[in-house]
Design a protein around this motif. Structure first.
Motif, PDB file in Angstrom:
ATOM      1  N   TYR A 106     -53.922 -18.770 -18.608  1.00 46.25           N
ATOM      2  CA  TYR A 106     -54.988 -19.442 -19.139  1.00 46.25           C
ATOM      3  C   TYR A 106     -55.271 -19.162 -20.755  1.00 46.25           C
ATOM      4  O   TYR A 106     -55.902 -19.773 -21.291  1.00 46.25           O
ATOM      5  CB  TYR A 106     -56.211 -19.004 -18.319  1.00 46.25           C
ATOM      6  CG  TYR A 106     -56.568 -17.743 -18.462  1.00 46.25           C
ATOM      7  CD1 TYR A 106     -56.216 -16.854 -17.631  1.00 46.25           C
ATOM      8  CD2 TYR A 106     -57.721 -17.288 -19.407  1.00 46.25           C
ATOM      9  CE1 TYR A 106     -56.417 -15.398 -18.041  1.00 46.25           C
ATOM     10  CE2 TYR A 106     -58.062 -15.869 -19.809  1.00 46.25           C
ATOM     11  CZ  TYR A 106     -57.493 -15.083 -18.759  1.00 46.25           C
ATOM     12  OH  TYR A 106     -57.871 -13.713 -19.069  1.00 46.25           O
ATOM     13  N   LYS A 107     -54.656 -18.074 -21.229  1.00 48.08           N
ATOM     14  CA  LYS A 107     -54.892 -17.644 -22.571  1.00 48.08           C
ATOM     15  C   LYS A 107     -54.111 -18.357 -23.591  1.00 48.08           C
ATOM     16  O   LYS A 107     -52.915 -18.869 -23.327  1.00 48.08           O
ATOM     17  CB  LYS A 107     -54.409 -16.086 -22.683  1.00 48.08           C
ATOM     18  CG  LYS A 107     -55.327 -15.146 -21.905  1.00 48.08           C
ATOM     19  CD  LYS A 107     -54.958 -13.670 -22.149  1.00 48.08           C
ATOM     20  CE  LYS A 107     -55.907 -12.697 -21.598  1.00 48.08           C
ATOM     21  NZ  LYS A 107     -55.238 -11.300 -21.719  1.00 48.08           N
ATOM     22  N   PHE A 108     -54.616 -18.527 -24.752  1.00 42.57           N
ATOM     23  CA  PHE A 108     -53.913 -19.027 -25.837  1.00 42.57           C
ATOM     24  C   PHE A 108     -54.009 -17.968 -26.819  1.00 42.57           C
ATOM     25  O   PHE A 108     -54.857 -17.314 -27.375  1.00 42.57           O
ATOM     26  CB  PHE A 108     -54.925 -20.525 -26.425  1.00 42.57           C
ATOM     27  CG  PHE A 108     -54.952 -21.322 -25.385  1.00 42.57           C
ATOM     28  CD1 PHE A 108     -53.728 -22.037 -24.933  1.00 42.57           C
ATOM     29  CD2 PHE A 108     -56.002 -21.822 -24.806  1.00 42.57           C
ATOM     30  CE1 PHE A 108     -53.881 -23.170 -24.061  1.00 42.57           C
ATOM     31  CE2 PHE A 108     -56.136 -22.568 -23.803  1.00 42.57           C
ATOM     32  CZ  PHE A 108     -55.216 -23.336 -23.553  1.00 42.57           C
TER      33      PHE A 108
ATOM     34  N   ASP B 245     -48.193 -12.593 -18.916  1.00 43.05           N
ATOM     35  CA  ASP B 245     -48.110 -13.337 -17.881  1.00 43.05           C
ATOM     36  C   ASP B 245     -49.106 -14.332 -17.804  1.00 43.05           C
ATOM     37  O   ASP B 245     -49.248 -15.374 -17.365  1.00 43.05           O
ATOM     38  CB  ASP B 245     -47.664 -12.994 -16.291  1.00 43.05           C
ATOM     39  CG  ASP B 245     -46.320 -12.324 -16.375  1.00 43.05           C
ATOM     40  OD1 ASP B 245     -45.480 -12.639 -17.403  1.00 43.05           O
ATOM     41  OD2 ASP B 245     -46.031 -11.617 -15.445  1.00 43.05           O
ATOM     42  N   GLU B 246     -50.366 -13.837 -18.450  1.00 40.86           N
ATOM     43  CA  GLU B 246     -51.592 -14.714 -18.443  1.00 40.86           C
ATOM     44  C   GLU B 246     -51.582 -15.906 -19.715  1.00 40.86           C
ATOM     45  O   GLU B 246     -52.546 -16.657 -19.658  1.00 40.86           O
ATOM     46  CB  GLU B 246     -52.905 -14.059 -18.394  1.00 40.86           C
ATOM     47  CG  GLU B 246     -52.974 -13.059 -17.311  1.00 40.86           C
ATOM     48  CD  GLU B 246     -54.225 -11.998 -17.644  1.00 40.86           C
ATOM     49  OE1 GLU B 246     -54.389 -11.568 -18.684  1.00 40.86           O
ATOM     50  OE2 GLU B 246     -54.830 -11.756 -16.554  1.00 40.86           O
ATOM     51  N   VAL B 247     -50.657 -15.748 -20.559  1.00 40.56           N
ATOM     52  CA  VAL B 247     -50.601 -16.639 -21.651  1.00 40.56           C
ATOM     53  C   VAL B 247     -50.070 -18.102 -21.169  1.00 40.56           C
ATOM     54  O   VAL B 247     -48.939 -18.126 -20.919  1.00 40.56           O
ATOM     55  CB  VAL B 247     -49.732 -15.900 -22.715  1.00 40.56           C
ATOM     56  CG1 VAL B 247     -49.602 -17.182 -23.788  1.00 40.56           C
ATOM     57  CG2 VAL B 247     -50.180 -14.700 -23.127  1.00 40.56           C
ATOM     58  N   ALA B 248     -50.981 -18.968 -21.385  1.00 34.41           N
ATOM     59  CA  ALA B 248     -50.695 -20.413 -21.339  1.00 34.41           C
ATOM     60  C   ALA B 248     -49.849 -21.069 -22.416  1.00 34.41           C
ATOM     61  O   ALA B 248     -48.807 -21.424 -22.223  1.00 34.41           O
ATOM     62  CB  ALA B 248     -51.789 -21.326 -21.072  1.00 34.41           C
TER      63      ALA B 248
ATOM     64  N   ASP C 209     -40.606 -17.994 -23.587  1.00 41.16           N
ATOM     65  CA  ASP C 209     -39.699 -18.536 -22.655  1.00 41.16           C
ATOM     66  C   ASP C 209     -39.457 -17.584 -21.760  1.00 41.16           C
ATOM     67  O   ASP C 209     -39.392 -17.870 -20.338  1.00 41.16           O
ATOM     68  CB  ASP C 209     -38.158 -18.798 -23.468  1.00 41.16           C
ATOM     69  CG  ASP C 209     -38.155 -19.985 -24.199  1.00 41.16           C
ATOM     70  OD1 ASP C 209     -38.721 -20.878 -24.254  1.00 41.16           O
ATOM     71  OD2 ASP C 209     -37.185 -19.942 -24.991  1.00 41.16           O
ATOM     72  N   GLU C 210     -39.550 -16.340 -22.011  1.00 42.55           N
ATOM     73  CA  GLU C 210     -39.416 -15.085 -21.067  1.00 42.55           C
ATOM     74  C   GLU C 210     -40.609 -15.311 -20.248  1.00 42.55           C
ATOM     75  O   GLU C 210     -40.511 -14.733 -18.886  1.00 42.55           O
ATOM     76  CB  GLU C 210     -39.501 -13.586 -21.880  1.00 42.55           C
ATOM     77  CG  GLU C 210     -38.036 -13.534 -22.553  1.00 42.55           C
ATOM     78  CD  GLU C 210     -38.369 -12.301 -23.483  1.00 42.55           C
ATOM     79  OE1 GLU C 210     -37.295 -12.248 -24.111  1.00 42.55           O
ATOM     80  OE2 GLU C 210     -39.240 -11.707 -23.518  1.00 42.55           O
ATOM     81  N   SER C 211     -41.737 -15.576 -20.543  1.00 34.44           N
ATOM     82  CA  SER C 211     -43.052 -15.468 -19.748  1.00 34.44           C
ATOM     83  C   SER C 211     -43.226 -16.895 -19.172  1.00 34.44           C
ATOM     84  O   SER C 211     -44.454 -17.067 -18.495  1.00 34.44           O
ATOM     85  CB  SER C 211     -44.034 -14.905 -20.389  1.00 34.44           C
ATOM     86  OG  SER C 211     -44.836 -15.787 -21.283  1.00 34.44           O
ATOM     87  N   GLY C 212     -42.747 -18.123 -19.734  1.00 36.44           N
ATOM     88  CA  GLY C 212     -43.129 -19.282 -19.077  1.00 36.44           C
ATOM     89  C   GLY C 212     -44.284 -19.699 -19.837  1.00 36.44           C
ATOM     90  O   GLY C 212     -44.966 -20.800 -19.130  1.00 36.44           O
ATOM     91  N   ALA C 213     -44.567 -19.219 -20.885  1.00 39.92           N
ATOM     92  CA  ALA C 213     -45.640 -19.935 -21.844  1.00 39.92           C
ATOM     93  C   ALA C 213     -45.013 -21.036 -22.518  1.00 39.92           C
ATOM     94  O   ALA C 213     -43.760 -21.036 -22.828  1.00 39.92           O
ATOM     95  CB  ALA C 213     -46.350 -18.883 -22.738  1.00 39.92           C
ATOM     96  N   LEU C 214     -46.063 -21.904 -23.226  1.00 44.16           N
ATOM     97  CA  LEU C 214     -45.344 -22.958 -24.022  1.00 44.16           C
ATOM     98  C   LEU C 214     -45.652 -22.502 -25.188  1.00 44.16           C
ATOM     99  O   LEU C 214     -46.666 -21.889 -25.764  1.00 44.16           O
ATOM    100  CB  LEU C 214     -46.087 -24.275 -23.563  1.00 44.16           C
ATOM    101  CG  LEU C 214     -46.229 -24.748 -22.203  1.00 44.16           C
ATOM    102  CD1 LEU C 214     -46.800 -25.905 -22.037  1.00 44.16           C
ATOM    103  CD2 LEU C 214     -44.726 -24.997 -22.017  1.00 44.16           C
TER     104      LEU C 214
END
Ligand SMILES: *Cc1c(COP(=O)(O)O)cnc(C)c1O
Length: 393
Positions: free
Chosen positions: A125-127, A178-181, A210-215
């Motif tokens: 959810y984090k930006f 891992d909380e980073v969107a 890329d490593e954490s699946g964030a955009l």
């Protein structure tokens, strides 16, 4: 109506939320503005970077006239050719993504943030955004804008936003989880003072995402659609975003914004999740299509590169003469002159002498001429600045 009468209407009926220059503009043509008192102004900051192909470009005006006679607005319950054609032109000039159309830069960023949450889900959810950024004035875009002056009096902001210094890879690593969107950055900060992103920094963010699946979201509301000499500023770097936003230059002077996402990410924006009534309006899409074609047909990207270098060279020569100039930086026609004292008086005095420029962050003069500008217009602008600086020193 004369100038005083028009300003009188504003005093009485228009909310005073803008600091305005005391001129009423009645006409714009190419790199020039004309005011109600018959003054001609050389415009080196056309429409706050919106009129990037010059005021009233004939091809845009013609496209608007033609489209206006056929269909102005059609809601998104239907399909319309201009919206489809515009999406294709943009996709082919970026990373082959799909587009969502809206009406402003802030709205494009709102769409990007919503899409990032919708796509990543599961505890993300984090930006993360960068200090000195500017992402717009709506609540999420304002919260994303990591500058206290834009938050004053408006607390509390939206939860979930984390700020880090711009161009600081270590700081970015520290807040990553891992909380980073998504991470949202401007490859080149505009309002923040023409701050150029380092290639290594942007690549590092790409890797962390890329490593954490964030955009990775690039806000190209100012840099997009040719301003820097490429269609998009990210193309100067070797880094592609998952989501790209644009607005200012897109409509050739009309109010249109867009968000582009990779096909995979775009698939998360399904009916009912996001919309805007005017988005992708036939009239404005026709103007944007004409804008893109004009940029290509008239070699404006090449001109932006050549003229940008020319302008920066000229401004750097001024530095040798005026101790008030600290440095000159920029890419293409996105140019900042860093002063070592306040530049606000300079802007007013330039205008009195027939030149429109801008000052941001108190000490950065911004030159962002139209991509159709000529060397002689640049010469004239630099000459006026030269004499204004001489007077103030
Ligand atoms: C201007 C700007 C915005 C906001 O655009 P609006 O159309 O004013 O909402 C957002 N991001 C950047 C980088 C901008 O320069």
């Amino acid at each position: 109506m004369n100038t005083q009468e028009t300003i009188g209407l504003f005093d009485k009926y228009v909310i005073a939320n803008y600091g305005r220059l005391a001129r009423v503009i009645v006409r714009g043509e190419g790199c020039y503005l004309y005011d109600a008192d018959g003054n001609k102004i050389l415009d080196m900051f056309p429409g706050w970077a919106v009129s990037a192909i010059g005021h009233c470009h004939p091809k845009v005006v013609e496209a608007l006239r033609k489209q206006a006679g056929e269909l102005l607005h059609i809601d998104n319950t239907f399909y319309s050719e201009p919206q489809g054609e515009l999406a294709k032109l943009l996709s082919e000039r970026a990373f082959g993504g799909k587009c969502f159309f809206c009406n402003s830069g802030a709205e494009a960023n709102e769409a990007a943030l919503k899409l990032a949450r919708l796509h990543t889900r599961e505890g993300k959810y984090k930006f993360i955004t960068a200090e000195g950024s500017f992402h717009g004035r709506t609540f999420a875009a304002m919260t994303a804008t990591a500058q206290p002056k834009h938050h004053e009096g408006l607390l509390p902001l939206l939860p979930g936003f984390v700020y880090v210094p711009f161009n600081d890879v270590e700081a970015m690593k520290k807040v990553f989880s891992d909380e980073v969107a998504a991470v949202m950055v401007e490859p080149i900060q505009g309002e923040g003072g023409i701050n150029l992103g380092d290639a290594e920094y942007l690549r590092a963010i790409r890797r962390l995402c890329d490593e954490s699946g964030a955009l990775l979201i690039f806000d190209e509301v100012t840099t997009g659609v040719g301003r820097t000499g490429k269609w998009f500023a990210y193309q100067h770097y070797d880094v592609e975003p998952d989501i790209l936003t644009m607005a200012k230059a897109l409509g050739g002077g009309t109010a249109i914004g867009a968000m582009m996402a990779t096909e995979e990410v775009a698939a998360s924006l399904v009916p009912g999740k996001h919309a805007t009534t005017f988005g992708g309006n036939a009239l404005l899409c026709a103007a944007a299509v004409a804008t893109i074609k004009a940029i290509e047909e008239e070699g404006m990207l090449e001109n932006a590169v050549r003229l940008g270098q020319y302008t920066m060279d000229k401004l750097r020569q001024l530095k040798q003469k005026h101790s008030m100039i600290d440095s000159v930086r920029g890419v293409g026609l996105m140019i900042g002159v860093q002063l070592n004292s306040s530049g606000s008086g300079i802007v007013d005095r330039c205008l009195e002498n027939g030149l429109r420029i801008n000052c941001t962050q108190g000490t950065v003069l911004r030159f962002m001429p139209a991509m159709i500008a000529t060397e002689s217009q640049i010469d004239q602008a630099v000459e006026i600045l030269d004499s204004v600086l001489s007077e103030s020193e």
